[in-house]
Motif scaffolding. Structure first.
Motif, PDB file in Angstrom:
ATOM      1  N   LEU A 118     -10.352 -10.803  -0.859  1.00 23.51           N
ATOM      2  CA  LEU A 118     -11.463 -10.070  -0.267  1.00 23.51           C
ATOM      3  C   LEU A 118     -11.593 -10.416   1.211  1.00 23.51           C
ATOM      4  CD1 LEU A 118     -14.220 -10.306  -3.037  1.00 23.51           C
ATOM      5  CD2 LEU A 118     -12.483  -8.536  -2.686  1.00 23.51           C
ATOM      6  N   ILE A 119     -11.880  -9.417   2.018  1.00 27.08           N
ATOM      7  CA  ILE A 119     -12.022  -9.598   3.462  1.00 27.08           C
ATOM      8  C   ILE A 119     -13.468  -9.971   3.779  1.00 27.08           C
ATOM      9  CG2 ILE A 119     -11.911  -8.435   5.697  1.00 27.08           C
ATOM     10  CD1 ILE A 119      -9.732  -6.627   4.485  1.00 27.08           C
ATOM     11  N   PRO A 120     -13.706 -11.061   4.507  1.00 24.66           N
ATOM     12  CA  PRO A 120     -15.075 -11.382   4.911  1.00 24.66           C
ATOM     13  C   PRO A 120     -15.697 -10.223   5.676  1.00 24.66           C
ATOM     14  CG  PRO A 120     -13.604 -13.233   5.363  1.00 24.66           C
ATOM     15  CD  PRO A 120     -12.733 -12.077   4.963  1.00 24.66           C
ATOM     16  N   PHE A 121     -16.924  -9.886   5.329  1.00 25.28           N
ATOM     17  CA  PHE A 121     -17.597  -8.740   5.931  1.00 25.28           C
ATOM     18  C   PHE A 121     -19.056  -9.076   6.207  1.00 25.28           C
ATOM     19  CE2 PHE A 121     -20.390  -5.071   5.585  1.00 25.28           C
ATOM     20  CZ  PHE A 121     -19.792  -4.160   6.456  1.00 25.28           C
ATOM     21  N   GLU A 122     -19.567  -8.549   7.309  1.00 20.53           N
ATOM     22  CA  GLU A 122     -21.005  -8.645   7.579  1.00 20.53           C
ATOM     23  C   GLU A 122     -21.505  -7.324   8.131  1.00 20.53           C
ATOM     24  OE1 GLU A 122     -24.303 -11.450   9.869  1.00 20.53           O
ATOM     25  OE2 GLU A 122     -22.260 -12.167   9.535  1.00 20.53           O
ATOM     26  N   ARG A 123     -22.584  -6.817   7.516  1.00 20.62           N
ATOM     27  CA  ARG A 123     -23.187  -5.585   8.027  1.00 20.62           C
ATOM     28  C   ARG A 123     -24.136  -5.957   9.155  1.00 20.62           C
ATOM     29  NH1 ARG A 123     -26.926  -2.482   9.159  1.00 20.62           N
ATOM     30  NH2 ARG A 123     -28.413  -4.129   8.734  1.00 20.62           N
ATOM     31  N   THR A 124     -23.853  -5.440  10.328  1.00 21.34           N
ATOM     32  CA  THR A 124     -24.720  -5.723  11.471  1.00 21.34           C
ATOM     33  C   THR A 124     -24.551  -4.643  12.522  1.00 21.34           C
ATOM     34  OG1 THR A 124     -25.372  -7.418  13.087  1.00 21.34           O
ATOM     35  CG2 THR A 124     -23.019  -7.128  12.728  1.00 21.34           C
ATOM     36  N   GLY A 125     -25.559  -4.474  13.342  1.00 22.09           N
ATOM     37  CA  GLY A 125     -25.484  -3.555  14.473  1.00 22.09           C
ATOM     38  C   GLY A 125     -25.177  -4.318  15.745  1.00 22.09           C
ATOM     39  N   TRP A 126     -24.684  -3.616  16.747  1.00 21.11           N
ATOM     40  CA  TRP A 126     -24.306  -4.286  17.988  1.00 21.11           C
ATOM     41  C   TRP A 126     -25.496  -4.886  18.717  1.00 21.11           C
ATOM     42  CZ3 TRP A 126     -20.899   0.420  19.745  1.00 21.11           C
ATOM     43  CH2 TRP A 126     -19.762   0.467  18.933  1.00 21.11           C
ATOM     44  N   GLY A 127     -26.677  -4.386  18.456  1.00 22.48           N
ATOM     45  CA  GLY A 127     -27.853  -4.903  19.145  1.00 22.48           C
ATOM     46  C   GLY A 127     -28.732  -5.799  18.295  1.00 22.48           C
ATOM     47  N   ASP A 128     -28.253  -6.186  17.108  1.00 22.63           N
ATOM     48  CA  ASP A 128     -29.100  -6.952  16.186  1.00 22.63           C
ATOM     49  C   ASP A 128     -29.311  -8.396  16.623  1.00 22.63           C
ATOM     50  OD1 ASP A 128     -29.386  -4.716  14.684  1.00 22.63           O
ATOM     51  OD2 ASP A 128     -28.092  -5.360  13.022  1.00 22.63           O
ATOM     52  N   ASN A 129     -28.279  -9.038  17.190  1.00 22.04           N
ATOM     53  CA  ASN A 129     -28.380 -10.411  17.720  1.00 22.04           C
ATOM     54  C   ASN A 129     -28.753 -11.458  16.679  1.00 22.04           C
ATOM     55  OD1 ASN A 129     -27.828  -9.604  20.444  1.00 22.04           O
ATOM     56  ND2 ASN A 129     -29.945  -8.884  20.613  1.00 22.04           N
ATOM     57  N   ASN A 130     -28.463 -11.198  15.416  1.00 22.32           N
ATOM     58  CA  ASN A 130     -28.837 -12.188  14.389  1.00 22.32           C
ATOM     59  C   ASN A 130     -27.755 -12.332  13.318  1.00 22.32           C
ATOM     60  OD1 ASN A 130     -29.144  -9.707  13.210  1.00 22.32           O
ATOM     61  ND2 ASN A 130     -31.167 -10.115  12.329  1.00 22.32           N
ATOM     62  N   ASP A 131     -26.511 -12.045  13.674  1.00 23.75           N
ATOM     63  CA  ASP A 131     -25.454 -12.142  12.671  1.00 23.75           C
ATOM     64  C   ASP A 131     -24.864 -13.549  12.645  1.00 23.75           C
ATOM     65  OD1 ASP A 131     -22.981 -12.332  14.442  1.00 23.75           O
ATOM     66  OD2 ASP A 131     -23.819 -10.461  15.184  1.00 23.75           O
ATOM     67  N   ASN A 132     -23.968 -13.761  11.689  1.00 26.39           N
ATOM     68  CA  ASN A 132     -23.330 -15.062  11.510  1.00 26.39           C
ATOM     69  C   ASN A 132     -21.815 -14.973  11.684  1.00 26.39           C
ATOM     70  OD1 ASN A 132     -25.757 -16.609  10.617  1.00 26.39           O
ATOM     71  ND2 ASN A 132     -25.724 -15.119   8.944  1.00 26.39           N
ATOM     72  N   LEU A 133     -21.384 -14.072  12.524  1.00 22.65           N
ATOM     73  CA  LEU A 133     -19.957 -13.818  12.668  1.00 22.65           C
ATOM     74  C   LEU A 133     -19.217 -14.920  13.409  1.00 22.65           C
ATOM     75  CD1 LEU A 133     -20.196 -10.011  13.529  1.00 22.65           C
ATOM     76  CD2 LEU A 133     -19.194 -10.990  11.452  1.00 22.65           C
TER      77      LEU A 133
END
Length: 218
Positions: A118-133
């Motif tokens: 499985l490929i690591p994935f995160e749903r986020t928008g470019w302006g969200d500023n709160n991801d864990n990538l």
């Protein structure tokens, strides 16, 4: 996915086959809980993630022979994630992200369809500023610059997620914003090169866009 009409296909990259389950066409729509609607994704825009676009094919063919080595790679606005699936087949350290809430389910399905991890994935928008990538050595994407406002959002997202030494490869179909993006990325240390793909025989028509390559710290 049970209320969607789906399509199964295999795309060849030399001796490598990538099997894909996608939406059957650009008229499909299924948002019974209104999740996409709450994110601002209209019924017309909803199916865009789930079909294969020419720019996605160009990107996948470009990275299929790219010397990536041990670099950590991020595909942004991945959609069907064709490039991610191809790199995953090569055991590259690939992470995918998209704003659409249904992308992850298709990505999981297609990873299993290809018999891969499985490929690591995160749903986020470019302006969200709160991801864990985190940060990456190589960032890739295709057909990302739909609107003028996307230029600044994308450049900021790249800045947040690129290591001091980083490459960015974006395939743009010719939406007229590549120079604006280059100016934004130049301010954070990136040099740019635009070039046509060498061979696009796998497309149904000629490709009018460019491969955009940005490099920092090398």
């Amino acid at each position: 996915m049970t209320n969607l009409r789906l399509c199964y296909q295999t795309i060849e990259f030399g001796k490598t086959d990538i099997h894909l389950c996608t939406l059957r066409n650009k008229q499909e729509f299924h948002d019974p809980l209104g999740i996409a609607g709450e994110l601002g994704i209209s019924s017309a825009a909803w199916p865009i993630f789930g079909v294969i676009w020419p720019s996605s094919l160009v990107l996948a063919h470009h990275v299929s022979n790219y010397n990536i080595g041990i670099k950590r790679v991020l595909e942004i606005g991945c959609g069907t994630a064709l490039s991610s699936l191809l790199l995953n087949k090569r055991h590259i350290d690939i992470t995918a992200t998209d704003y659409h809430p249904d992308v992850e389910a298709f990505l999981t399905r297609n990873s299993k369809l290809n018999g891969d991890a499985l490929i690591p994935f995160e749903r986020t928008g470019w302006g969200d500023n709160n991801d864990n990538l985190g940060r990456f050595d190589l960032i890739i994407g295709s057909d990302l610059l739909y609107e003028d406002e996307h230029v600044e959002l994308l450049s900021n997202f790249i800045q947040q997620h690129s290591k001091p030494e980083c490459e960015v490869i974006i395939v743009d179909p010719g939406r007229g914003r590549k120079n604006k993006l280059a100016k934004k990325l130049f301010k954070i240390g990136y040099t740019s090169t635009f070039f046509k793909p060498e061979n696009t025989d796998y497309l149904d028509s000629s490709f009018k866009g460019y491969i955009l390559k940005f490099v920092r710290g090398e």
